[in-house]
Design a protein around this motif. Structure first.
Motif, PDB file in Angstrom:
ATOM      1  N   LEU A  77      -8.737   4.414  -5.723  1.00  0.00           N
ATOM      2  CA  LEU A  77      -7.463   3.870  -5.251  1.00  0.00           C
ATOM      3  C   LEU A  77      -7.361   3.948  -3.735  1.00  0.00           C
ATOM      4  CD1 LEU A  77      -5.147   5.703  -7.834  1.00  0.00           C
ATOM      5  CD2 LEU A  77      -6.112   3.392  -8.033  1.00  0.00           C
ATOM      6  N   PHE A  78      -6.561   3.043  -3.168  1.00  0.00           N
ATOM      7  CA  PHE A  78      -6.267   3.150  -1.744  1.00  0.00           C
ATOM      8  C   PHE A  78      -5.493   4.442  -1.483  1.00  0.00           C
ATOM      9  CE2 PHE A  78      -6.331  -1.644  -1.967  1.00  0.00           C
ATOM     10  CZ  PHE A  78      -7.463  -1.809  -1.179  1.00  0.00           C
ATOM     11  N   PRO A  79      -5.867   5.200  -0.467  1.00  0.00           N
ATOM     12  CA  PRO A  79      -5.093   6.406  -0.134  1.00  0.00           C
ATOM     13  C   PRO A  79      -3.798   6.045   0.590  1.00  0.00           C
ATOM     14  CG  PRO A  79      -6.865   6.088   1.444  1.00  0.00           C
ATOM     15  CD  PRO A  79      -7.038   5.012   0.393  1.00  0.00           C
ATOM     16  N   VAL A  80      -2.921   7.026   0.712  1.00  0.00           N
ATOM     17  CA  VAL A  80      -1.659   6.797   1.414  1.00  0.00           C
ATOM     18  C   VAL A  80      -1.934   6.438   2.874  1.00  0.00           C
ATOM     19  CG1 VAL A  80      -0.246   8.301  -0.043  1.00  0.00           C
ATOM     20  CG2 VAL A  80      -1.410   9.256   1.946  1.00  0.00           C
ATOM     21  N   VAL A  81      -1.091   5.572   3.403  1.00  0.00           N
ATOM     22  CA  VAL A  81      -1.206   5.207   4.820  1.00  0.00           C
ATOM     23  C   VAL A  81      -0.747   6.365   5.690  1.00  0.00           C
ATOM     24  CG1 VAL A  81      -0.459   3.598   6.611  1.00  0.00           C
ATOM     25  CG2 VAL A  81      -0.811   2.773   4.271  1.00  0.00           C
TER      26      VAL A  81
ATOM     27  N   PRO B  50     -10.247  -1.633   3.786  1.00  0.00           N
ATOM     28  CA  PRO B  50     -11.372  -2.266   3.095  1.00  0.00           C
ATOM     29  C   PRO B  50     -11.331  -1.946   1.608  1.00  0.00           C
ATOM     30  CG  PRO B  50     -12.091  -0.288   4.232  1.00  0.00           C
ATOM     31  CD  PRO B  50     -10.654  -0.507   4.645  1.00  0.00           C
ATOM     32  N   ALA B  51     -12.047  -2.706   0.814  1.00  0.00           N
ATOM     33  CA  ALA B  51     -12.139  -2.431  -0.617  1.00  0.00           C
ATOM     34  C   ALA B  51     -12.672  -1.019  -0.828  1.00  0.00           C
ATOM     35  CB  ALA B  51     -13.042  -3.451  -1.292  1.00  0.00           C
TER      36      ALA B  51
ATOM     37  N   ARG C 182       0.838  -1.200   0.000  1.00  0.00           N
ATOM     38  CA  ARG C 182       0.000   0.000   0.000  1.00  0.00           C
ATOM     39  C   ARG C 182       0.876   1.253   0.000  1.00  0.00           C
ATOM     40  NH1 ARG C 182      -4.513   1.573   4.484  1.00  0.00           N
ATOM     41  NH2 ARG C 182      -5.034   3.607   3.585  1.00  0.00           N
ATOM     42  N   ILE C 183       0.538   2.214  -0.845  1.00  0.00           N
ATOM     43  CA  ILE C 183       1.327   3.433  -0.939  1.00  0.00           C
ATOM     44  C   ILE C 183       1.310   4.172   0.400  1.00  0.00           C
ATOM     45  CG2 ILE C 183      -0.600   4.843  -1.795  1.00  0.00           C
ATOM     46  CD1 ILE C 183       1.502   6.312  -3.571  1.00  0.00           C
ATOM     47  N   GLY C 184       2.455   4.740   0.744  1.00  0.00           N
ATOM     48  CA  GLY C 184       2.577   5.467   1.996  1.00  0.00           C
ATOM     49  C   GLY C 184       2.850   4.606   3.195  1.00  0.00           C
ATOM     50  N   SER C 185       3.039   3.299   2.983  1.00  0.00           N
ATOM     51  CA  SER C 185       3.400   2.423   4.101  1.00  0.00           C
ATOM     52  C   SER C 185       4.799   2.744   4.586  1.00  0.00           C
ATOM     53  CB  SER C 185       3.350   0.952   3.663  1.00  0.00           C
ATOM     54  OG  SER C 185       2.093   0.585   3.189  1.00  0.00           O
ATOM     55  N   SER C 186       5.023   2.539   5.858  1.00  0.00           N
ATOM     56  CA  SER C 186       6.380   2.651   6.399  1.00  0.00           C
ATOM     57  C   SER C 186       7.075   1.311   6.171  1.00  0.00           C
ATOM     58  CB  SER C 186       6.338   2.995   7.890  1.00  0.00           C
ATOM     59  OG  SER C 186       5.822   4.291   8.082  1.00  0.00           O
ATOM     60  N   VAL C 187       7.659   1.169   4.985  1.00  0.00           N
ATOM     61  CA  VAL C 187       8.279  -0.108   4.654  1.00  0.00           C
ATOM     62  C   VAL C 187       9.568  -0.276   5.441  1.00  0.00           C
ATOM     63  CG1 VAL C 187       7.227  -0.233   2.376  1.00  0.00           C
ATOM     64  CG2 VAL C 187       9.445   0.872   2.623  1.00  0.00           C
TER      65      VAL C 187
ATOM     66  N   ALA D 253     -10.558  -6.233  -0.435  1.00  0.00           N
ATOM     67  CA  ALA D 253      -9.896  -5.512   0.654  1.00  0.00           C
ATOM     68  C   ALA D 253      -8.405  -5.829   0.622  1.00  0.00           C
ATOM     69  CB  ALA D 253     -10.504  -5.914   1.988  1.00  0.00           C
ATOM     70  N   TYR D 254      -7.623  -4.971   1.263  1.00  0.00           N
ATOM     71  CA  TYR D 254      -6.176  -5.204   1.302  1.00  0.00           C
ATOM     72  C   TYR D 254      -5.756  -5.644   2.703  1.00  0.00           C
ATOM     73  CZ  TYR D 254      -1.155  -4.464   1.325  1.00  0.00           C
ATOM     74  OH  TYR D 254       0.209  -4.639   1.454  1.00  0.00           O
ATOM     75  N   VAL D 255      -4.938  -6.679   2.723  1.00  0.00           N
ATOM     76  CA  VAL D 255      -4.391  -7.187   3.980  1.00  0.00           C
ATOM     77  C   VAL D 255      -2.876  -7.249   3.845  1.00  0.00           C
ATOM     78  CG1 VAL D 255      -4.279  -9.127   5.573  1.00  0.00           C
ATOM     79  CG2 VAL D 255      -6.446  -8.543   4.467  1.00  0.00           C
ATOM     80  N   ASP D 256      -2.181  -6.551   4.735  1.00  0.00           N
ATOM     81  CA  ASP D 256      -0.720  -6.585   4.768  1.00  0.00           C
ATOM     82  C   ASP D 256      -0.281  -7.609   5.805  1.00  0.00           C
ATOM     83  OD1 ASP D 256       2.016  -6.177   5.111  1.00  0.00           O
ATOM     84  OD2 ASP D 256       1.881  -4.005   4.947  1.00  0.00           O
ATOM     85  N   PRO D 257       0.302  -8.730   5.384  1.00  0.00           N
ATOM     86  CA  PRO D 257       0.669  -9.761   6.349  1.00  0.00           C
ATOM     87  C   PRO D 257       1.808  -9.343   7.274  1.00  0.00           C
ATOM     88  CG  PRO D 257       1.515 -10.303   4.164  1.00  0.00           C
ATOM     89  CD  PRO D 257       0.634  -9.109   3.994  1.00  0.00           C
ATOM     90  N   LYS D 258       2.467  -8.236   6.970  1.00  0.00           N
ATOM     91  CA  LYS D 258       3.579  -7.785   7.819  1.00  0.00           C
ATOM     92  C   LYS D 258       3.160  -6.708   8.811  1.00  0.00           C
ATOM     93  CE  LYS D 258       7.372  -8.788   4.635  1.00  0.00           C
ATOM     94  NZ  LYS D 258       8.180  -9.603   5.585  1.00  0.00           N
ATOM     95  N   ASN D 259       2.091  -5.964   8.485  1.00  0.00           N
ATOM     96  CA  ASN D 259       1.713  -4.846   9.345  1.00  0.00           C
ATOM     97  C   ASN D 259       0.224  -4.562   9.161  1.00  0.00           C
ATOM     98  OD1 ASN D 259       1.360  -2.498  10.787  1.00  0.00           O
ATOM     99  ND2 ASN D 259       3.100  -1.418   9.870  1.00  0.00           N
ATOM    100  N   ALA D 260      -0.576  -4.927  10.143  1.00  0.00           N
ATOM    101  CA  ALA D 260      -2.025  -4.770  10.037  1.00  0.00           C
ATOM    102  C   ALA D 260      -2.455  -3.309   9.964  1.00  0.00           C
ATOM    103  CB  ALA D 260      -2.708  -5.455  11.221  1.00  0.00           C
TER     104      ALA D 260
END
Length: 542
Positions: free
Chosen positions: A483-487, A434-435, A330-335, A422-429
């Motif tokens: 689109l999903f907005p930035v985190v 949601p979609a 997801r864009i804007g995630s703290s990778v 919906a989007y699920v990040d397995p590394k960081n909830a």
């Protein structure tokens, strides 16, 4: 790749320099190619048009920039801007400690490259072609130059807003800015000239291909360049839908007028740049640098729709525990630092080899044009060539043909149940979401105007991949796809997370060396010089 190093490299700010030299030398490499390495004079080069044709490989290679195959310049020109803002891609690299463009902390050292590269390698060489007398001596070559100029520079104005254009090269000290309406109107005028010139040449010299040896797109086929010009006009005409609809409708009528040569219709007519040693920059960025991955929005739509193009766009994950599925970021995630997210899906260079080093670079697809025609028909613009449904479905089938999965198009078009996920990040909830929409694929003629528009633009967005600049622009114009907005939004409240980023700030070097004109440009922009200020054509209520 070490962007912190790249961002300190100097820009190729030649706009004032070229004017000061009377446009006498666009780039050293091309002057050397055109004179120093030969024993021929310009007069001796005129019979085969080498004296002007030698500039065209640079122009064609610099729109989606990789002229020097340096790749990092493209990474800053588009990849860490539009490719990610479009919802196509996201980086697994925590550039600058996760304080960068991808969470709206706009980096001045990155964001001048769309400007500097375009003026150095598109506007400069086109000006050289003009200085060599192409307008009168080779009007067909001048037509190609104008088409490429409009294709290259509409991307620039769609990033910043006002730009130097109609008065380019007139001053030795400043570069005068035009408002975006003036720039767009000039684009249409230039396309008029290009179409007139090509039609006249083709009528007088049927079958001749004097541009063939310089052509990285159509092998010298002027009928296809004419279709490109008309298709580009239709693209820009729809851009006016919310700001100057009457002008947009009139320009669209010119574009679809069969007397003007037609539009791009099949994948064999797609505008793809190749040859002269150019490499696809996304291969290096993906395979060698591991700097780009799938965006969560692409996962949501493509996986949700069971889209047959998915394995041709992206490679499955290599992340343990994900079982070879497709997973975006997801864009804007703290990778986290590499290899944190590098096992998520990348652009397809392993399983499908779509992004091979020598893969052609896509500027425009015929599928896009069918979707433009569908939107035009939806708006009631005449002579689009079919009903809205027919044109929408033609856009899908043309894209499926492009990706060689045509046999799967009927089932896809008939799918009335599949929806984005919906989007699920397995590394960081914290990155879960949601979609964004429940839009389906199958056409519904009883739907509202906005639902129909969303359906068209969503499928168009998929078909335009991987050309993020056009996808980001159309998202801003229409609001679709959703689109999903930035985190994390680090814009200091200058960009609204809900409606997302609207533009890029004027380049720092321009603010330093052309301060008075940039101040005028901010006035022409009609709002502060931030990423939250909408452009001239960005007038649809949010």
């Amino acid at each position: 790749m070490n962007i912190s190093y790249i961002s300190r490299r100097p820009f190729a700010w030649i706009i004032a320099l070229v004017a000061a030299l009377g446009l006498a030398s666009c780039t050293k490499s091309f002057e050397a190619y055109n004179t120093d390495n030969t024993t021929f004079s310009e007069d001796e080069l005129k019979p085969d048009f080498q004296y002007i044709g030698a500039y065209f490989p640079e122009i064609q290679s610099s729109i989606y920039y990789n002229f020097n195959n340096t790749t990092w310049e493209y990474q800053l020109q588009q990849n860490l801007i539009a490719d990610c803002y479009s919802g196509y891609m996201m980086s697994p690299d925590p550039f600058r400690g996760n304080i960068n463009n991808l969470n709206y902390s706009l980096v001045d050292g990155w964001n001048g490259y769309p400007f500097s590269l375009a003026y150095a390698h598109v506007m400069g060489p086109v000006a050289q072609v003009a200085r060599k007398g192409a307008r009168e001596a080779a009007p067909d070559f001048w037509a190609i130059a104008l088409i490429l100029k409009v294709e290259g520079m509409h991307r620039v104005t769609d990033i910043y807003g006002p730009i130097p254009y109609t008065h380019y090269g007139e001053s030795t000290t400043t570069a005068a800015y035009d408002d975006q309406a003036t720039v767009y109107h000039k684009f249409f005028d230039e396309l008029d000239t290009a179409v007139t010139n090509l039609k006249a040449y083709m009528a007088k010299y049927p079958g001749k291909k004097p541009f063939e040896k310089f052509d990285m797109v159509f092998g010298g086929d002027y009928s296809k360049w004419l279709k490109f010009a008309n298709s580009l006009r239709l693209r820009l005409a729809l851009r006016l839908a919310y700001v100057e609809e009457a002008r947009g409708k009139a320009e669209a009528a010119k574009a679809v007028n069969p007397d003007n040569g037609g539009l791009l219709e099949s994948p064999k007519e797609n505008v793809m740049v190749s040859g002269f040693g150019i490499k696809h920059p996304l291969n290096t960025i993906t395979s060698a640098w591991t700097d780009i991955s799938m965006n969560a929005s692409m996962e949501s739509f493509l996986v949700g729709y069971n889209d047959p193009r998915l394995p041709l766009f992206f490679d499955p994950t290599t992340e343990g525990g994900l079982g070879g599925k497709y997973k975006g970021i997801r864009i804007g995630s703290s990778v986290t630092a590499k290899p944190g997210y590098t096992g998520f899906s990348t652009l397809a260079y392993v399983t499908a080899n779509t992004f091979a080093p020598d893969a052609p670079i896509q500027l425009m697809t015929s599928a896009e044009i069918w979707f433009l025609r569908a939107e035009g028909a939806l708006r009631g613009w005449p002579n689009m060539g079919g009903t809205v449904q027919e044109l929408y479905e033609k856009g899908i089938t043309t894209s499926f043909s492009q990706w060689e999965v045509a046999e799967k198009a009927p089932d896809y078009i008939a799918d009335a149940t599949s929806k984005p996920l919906a989007y699920v990040d397995p590394k960081n909830a914290e990155n879960n979401a949601p979609a964004t929409t429940a839009i389906t694929i199958k056409w519904d003629d009883a739907a509202t105007f906005e639902t129909k528009l969303e359906r068209i633009l969503t499928q168009k967005w998929i078909a335009v991949f991987p050309e993020g600049q056009e996808a980001w622009t159309e998202y801003r114009r229409t609001g679709y796809p959703k689109l999903f907005p930035v985190v994390n939004n680090l814009s200091n409240n200058t960009i609204d997370t809900r409606i997302q980023i609207r533009r890029i700030n004027f380049p720092l070097q321009e603010r330093n060396i052309n301060a008075a004109e940039v101040a005028k440009a901010v006035t022409l922009l009609g709002g502060p010089d931030t990423g939250g200020t909408p452009l001239w054509w960005d007038k649809k209520p949010h």
